[in-house]
Design an enzyme around this catalytic site. Structure first.
Site, PDB file in Angstrom:
ATOM      1  N   LEU A 144      -7.097  -0.079 -12.165  1.00  0.00           N
ATOM      2  CA  LEU A 144      -7.711  -0.909 -11.124  1.00  0.00           C
ATOM      3  C   LEU A 144      -9.227  -0.785 -11.234  1.00  0.00           C
ATOM      4  O   LEU A 144      -9.845   0.017 -10.561  1.00  0.00           O
ATOM      5  CB  LEU A 144      -7.248  -0.460  -9.739  1.00  0.00           C
ATOM      6  CG  LEU A 144      -5.738  -0.369  -9.540  1.00  0.00           C
ATOM      7  CD1 LEU A 144      -5.415  -0.131  -8.080  1.00  0.00           C
ATOM      8  CD2 LEU A 144      -5.047  -1.604 -10.039  1.00  0.00           C
ATOM      9  N   GLU A 193     -12.070  -3.518 -11.785  1.00  0.00           N
ATOM     10  CA  GLU A 193     -12.558  -4.876 -12.046  1.00  0.00           C
ATOM     11  C   GLU A 193     -13.898  -4.883 -12.769  1.00  0.00           C
ATOM     12  O   GLU A 193     -14.146  -5.726 -13.629  1.00  0.00           O
ATOM     13  CB  GLU A 193     -12.663  -5.672 -10.749  1.00  0.00           C
ATOM     14  CG  GLU A 193     -11.322  -6.116 -10.175  1.00  0.00           C
ATOM     15  CD  GLU A 193     -10.626  -5.042  -9.359  1.00  0.00           C
ATOM     16  OE1 GLU A 193     -11.212  -3.952  -9.179  1.00  0.00           O
ATOM     17  OE2 GLU A 193      -9.496  -5.273  -8.906  1.00  0.00           O
ATOM     18  N   GLN A 209      -6.525  -9.830 -10.001  1.00  0.00           N
ATOM     19  CA  GLN A 209      -5.203 -10.028  -9.416  1.00  0.00           C
ATOM     20  C   GLN A 209      -5.252 -11.040  -8.260  1.00  0.00           C
ATOM     21  O   GLN A 209      -4.362 -11.863  -8.103  1.00  0.00           O
ATOM     22  CB  GLN A 209      -4.657  -8.696  -8.936  1.00  0.00           C
ATOM     23  CG  GLN A 209      -3.192  -8.729  -8.640  1.00  0.00           C
ATOM     24  CD  GLN A 209      -2.653  -7.335  -8.516  1.00  0.00           C
ATOM     25  OE1 GLN A 209      -2.801  -6.701  -7.482  1.00  0.00           O
ATOM     26  NE2 GLN A 209      -2.067  -6.834  -9.578  1.00  0.00           N
ATOM     27  N   PHE A 246     -10.900 -10.080  -5.376  1.00  0.00           N
ATOM     28  CA  PHE A 246     -11.299  -8.818  -5.996  1.00  0.00           C
ATOM     29  C   PHE A 246     -12.475  -8.990  -6.967  1.00  0.00           C
ATOM     30  O   PHE A 246     -13.039  -8.019  -7.445  1.00  0.00           O
ATOM     31  CB  PHE A 246     -10.129  -8.171  -6.753  1.00  0.00           C
ATOM     32  CG  PHE A 246      -8.892  -7.942  -5.935  1.00  0.00           C
ATOM     33  CD1 PHE A 246      -8.886  -8.114  -4.554  1.00  0.00           C
ATOM     34  CD2 PHE A 246      -7.701  -7.540  -6.539  1.00  0.00           C
ATOM     35  CE1 PHE A 246      -7.737  -7.908  -3.792  1.00  0.00           C
ATOM     36  CE2 PHE A 246      -6.556  -7.327  -5.792  1.00  0.00           C
ATOM     37  CZ  PHE A 246      -6.567  -7.515  -4.424  1.00  0.00           C
ATOM     38  N   HIS A 266      -7.278 -11.483   0.840  1.00  0.00           N
ATOM     39  CA  HIS A 266      -6.404 -11.991  -0.224  1.00  0.00           C
ATOM     40  C   HIS A 266      -6.214 -13.504  -0.150  1.00  0.00           C
ATOM     41  O   HIS A 266      -5.202 -14.017  -0.599  1.00  0.00           O
ATOM     42  CB  HIS A 266      -5.034 -11.305  -0.165  1.00  0.00           C
ATOM     43  CG  HIS A 266      -5.058  -9.851  -0.489  1.00  0.00           C
ATOM     44  ND1 HIS A 266      -5.507  -8.904   0.392  1.00  0.00           N
ATOM     45  CD2 HIS A 266      -4.699  -9.170  -1.607  1.00  0.00           C
ATOM     46  CE1 HIS A 266      -5.411  -7.710  -0.160  1.00  0.00           C
ATOM     47  NE2 HIS A 266      -4.931  -7.839  -1.372  1.00  0.00           N
TER      48      HIS A 266
END
Lengths: 325, 358
Positions: free
Chosen positions: A58, A60, A82, A86, A127
């Site tokens: 994880l 980025e 994802q 992000f 999200h």
């Protein structure tokens, strides 16, 4: 020609380009064994192996930086955030590094960042965002926002072949909901060429991504209601964007709604509206209208999210007002 | 006859504590099982991540907090909220997106928060809260308060840049914070071995000259002891620490993930045998702390509590769409601007009073 979902079309584009070009490889969180959070890369690791479909930690910043570094060595990496939200973790790598690399020393950075974006199913404030506006402000990046399966495939092919860093926004709410014909074979779609989603004569809606379908629903209702004829222009890419197509449509209809799912202030619609005001003022019969999400975070609660996202009813109300102006 | 020697009375544990720990783990388990069911019945939107199997790592650590300590957690936070004492009905209402939820329906599953109880949030961006928790520890230190911060996160967060930056700051500034890695062994579907060059995550502490420790995260007493000890050092000596609690999630990454592509049925089964709640129940009954009928009573009590939480939350109101523009800024000055963005907002009207500057 075959009927594909938007998601299958992206997947097909990636797969075909990986088969065609050994320089193309994928990096992302859970894109391999898991097949991607939305299963866009399901089966890819079996076909291309772990060396070309790389499950990353994880990270980025490191994912994006590593893509840039590999691109400087001639590779054509495609990474997946994802969720598009992000990407803010990789902002510096994109805006400060990748976007300016060619300007600085003339070395191209042919990377693609795939960004599953948008709301519509209570993903909540972290999200569901549409962060294209941040990046549209940054010279050196290109931005694609496909609406149809054919464009989803055509634009991912062009994005991979483009010598510049490309942000490819794929709307999550289109993944399995939208199906359409996708031409077989190498069907790259040129950046900066808008598509007339439907022709009309009374007013124009300039939009992109998932809002193309919101516009379509509203236009259909308007036509049934009183025969108002709405033209819908799907920009396909917002950097570069097709000014000529927009200005031609405005010249034809004289009234225009700019529609997007991103928030209002400094959203890309402001740029479109300003350009119309500068270059097509004489042809306008009404002020340019913007319909966007408001300047709030994306709420989780279903009734709030519905109030947040531009709905066909909101667009229809806009059409009525503009038509009556 | 040898039984007494094998199961010595637990002098560290009294009956009240045993009951409290057991009850809370049982409440969380039942709450999450029912949550899964509510999600599959489409009463919960968005994403839903369960921590079934990880109850000991959550409850043991949070039980070691003292009044005034601050808590941060990852997005797998339903149990965290319950463990700090948030009302089950308010947590369930949040999952349903209701106005009476702990975040008034604005946050949802991943963004539970109960600031009055010093629970500063579940956080939906992996690793993002580590620097924030570090800042809270800085404030405690700056204000010379006798408390510390417990910052919980999963193994995936260890690979984010934020982890490095936060631990380095905590180390270099001597901050009162315990970083707890709730290592359930998979960041979504990627194992720790696949994502970490040093899978002994606790060893990362050495890079910051920080105390690091790994314990059995399915042993609620071990978690409670280690957290109490390290939080004590953080409070008294202003020294941070990294605590890794090894556990396992029985369910997939989210309710949408069956959790079977990237791990074997045997592996899942082997961890089910180490179920932290069953294990603690056995521990307590062997030592005469809890009778079987008391354990049964707890399960039936929490089932009733969760049922009533669901019923009440289902009956609660959704937020009024007219409140969409509220809370974005800390003051109300922007409300009028927002009203201009709505469909039906002023458009092209030129009032009589309007004058154009030339």
């Amino acid at each position: 020609m075959a009927i594909k979902t938007y998601l299958q079309a992206i997947s097909d584009g990636l797969r075909e380009e990986m088969r065609r070009d050994q320089r193309v490889f994928l990096i992302g969180e859970d894109i391999g064994v898991y097949g991607g959070a939305f299963k866009v890369t399901q089966g890819f690791q079996q076909e291309f192996g772990e060396d070309r479909v790389i499950d990353s930690p994880l990270s980025e910043t490191a994912i994006t930086g590593a893509c840039t570094g590999a691109a400087l060595m001639g590779m054509r990496p495609v990474c997946e955030m994802q969720f598009s939200d992000f990407v803010s973790c990789a902002f510096d790598q994109l805006v400060t590094v990748a976007a300016k690399q060619h300007y600085r020393v003339g070395t191209p950075v042919p990377i693609v960042v795939r960004l599953p974006s948008g709301g519509g199913f209570s993903g909540g404030p972290f999200h569901s965002q549409n962060p294209e506006g941040f990046f549209a402000h940054c010279p050196g990046l290109k931005i694609a926002c496909p609406a149809t399966p054919a464009d989803a495939k055509g634009l991912i092919l062009s994005a991979i072949r483009d010598p510049n860093p490309v942000l490819y926004f794929e709307h999550k709410h289109l993944y399995r909901r939208i199906k359409g014909e996708v031409p077989d074979g190498d069907t790259a779609v040129e950046f900066g060429k808008a598509r007339v989603h439907q022709e009309g004569s009374d007013l124009s809606i300039i939009t992109y991504g998932a809002m193309v379908y919101t516009a379509e629903e509203a236009a259909k209702a308007a036509a049934e209601q009183d025969g108002t004829s709405v033209e819908i222009i799907d920009l396909r890419t917002i950097t570069p964007w097709d000014r000529e197509a927009v200005l031609a449509s405005v010249a034809k209809t004289s009234k225009v709604i700019v529609l997007h799912e991103d928030t209002h202030t400094s959203g890309f619609g402001a740029e479109i509206a300003a350009t119309i005001a500068e270059e097509a003022f004489e042809t306008l019969d009404a002020p340019v209208m913007r319909i966007t999400a408001p300047d709030t975070p994306v709420p989780f609660s279903p009734p709030l999210e519905k109030a947040y996202l531009p709905q066909p009813g909101d667009v229809l109300a806009g059409i009525e007002r503009l038509a009556a102006y | 006859m040898a039984k007494a020697a094998e199961t010595p009375p637990d002098t560290l544990l009294d009956k009240d504590t045993a009951l409290r720990l057991f009850r809370m783990m049982a409440l969380i388990r039942r709450f999450e099982e029912r949550t899964e069911e509510q999600y599959t019945r489409a009463r919960i939107g968005g994403y839903c991540h369960l921590a079934i199997g990880e109850e000991a790592s959550t409850v043991g650590a949070i039980d070691a907090l003292e009044p005034g300590d601050c808590l941060y957690a990852s997005y797998r936070d339903h149990g965290t909220a319950l463990a700090v004492g948030s009302e089950p009905v308010a947590v369930m209402a949040e999952l349903f997106g209701k106005e009476t939820g702990v975040a008034h329906g604005r946050g949802g599953s991943m963004h539970l928060m109960d600031v009055q109880r010093r629970f500063f949030g579940g956080w939906g961006i992996v690793g993002a809260h580590l620097p924030i928790a570090t800042g809270t520890a800085l404030a405690l230190s700056y204000r010379d308060l006798p408390n510390a911060v417990l910052c919980q996160f999963g193994d995936g967060a260890v690979e984010t840049g934020s982890f490095h930056e936060a631990l380095n700051l905590a180390g270099v500034w001597d901050l009162p914070i315990v970083f707890q890695i709730i290592n359930n062994q998979y960041g979504m579907g990627t194992s720790v071995e696949q994502s970490s060059a040093e899978p002994d995550l606790w060893r990362r502490a050495a890079a910051y000259r920080m105390h690091g420790e790994r314990i059995d995260g399915n042993d609620v007493l071990a978690v409670r002891e280690a957290t109490a000890r390290l939080m004590g050092i953080a409070r008294r000596e202003r020294r941070p620490a990294l605590l890794e609690t090894i556990t396992y999630r029985f369910r997939g990454h989210s309710v949408a993930d069956a959790g079977k592509v990237y791990r074997s049925a045997e592996e899942i089964e082997s961890w089910r045998k180490r179920d932290p709640i069953t294990r603690f129940g056995l521990h307590c009954s062997e030592r005469g702390l809890l009778e079987q009928d008391e354990i049964d009573q707890v399960w039936s009590d929490v089932a009733a509590e969760v049922k009533s939480a669901i019923d009440e939350a289902l009956g609660a109101a959704f937020p009024d769409p007219d409140t969409l523009y509220e809370h974005v800024y800390g003051d109300s000055a922007w409300r009028e601007q927002f009203s201009r963005m709505r469909a039906g907002a002023p458009f092209g009207e030129r009032g009589e009073e309007r004058t154009w500057q030339t």
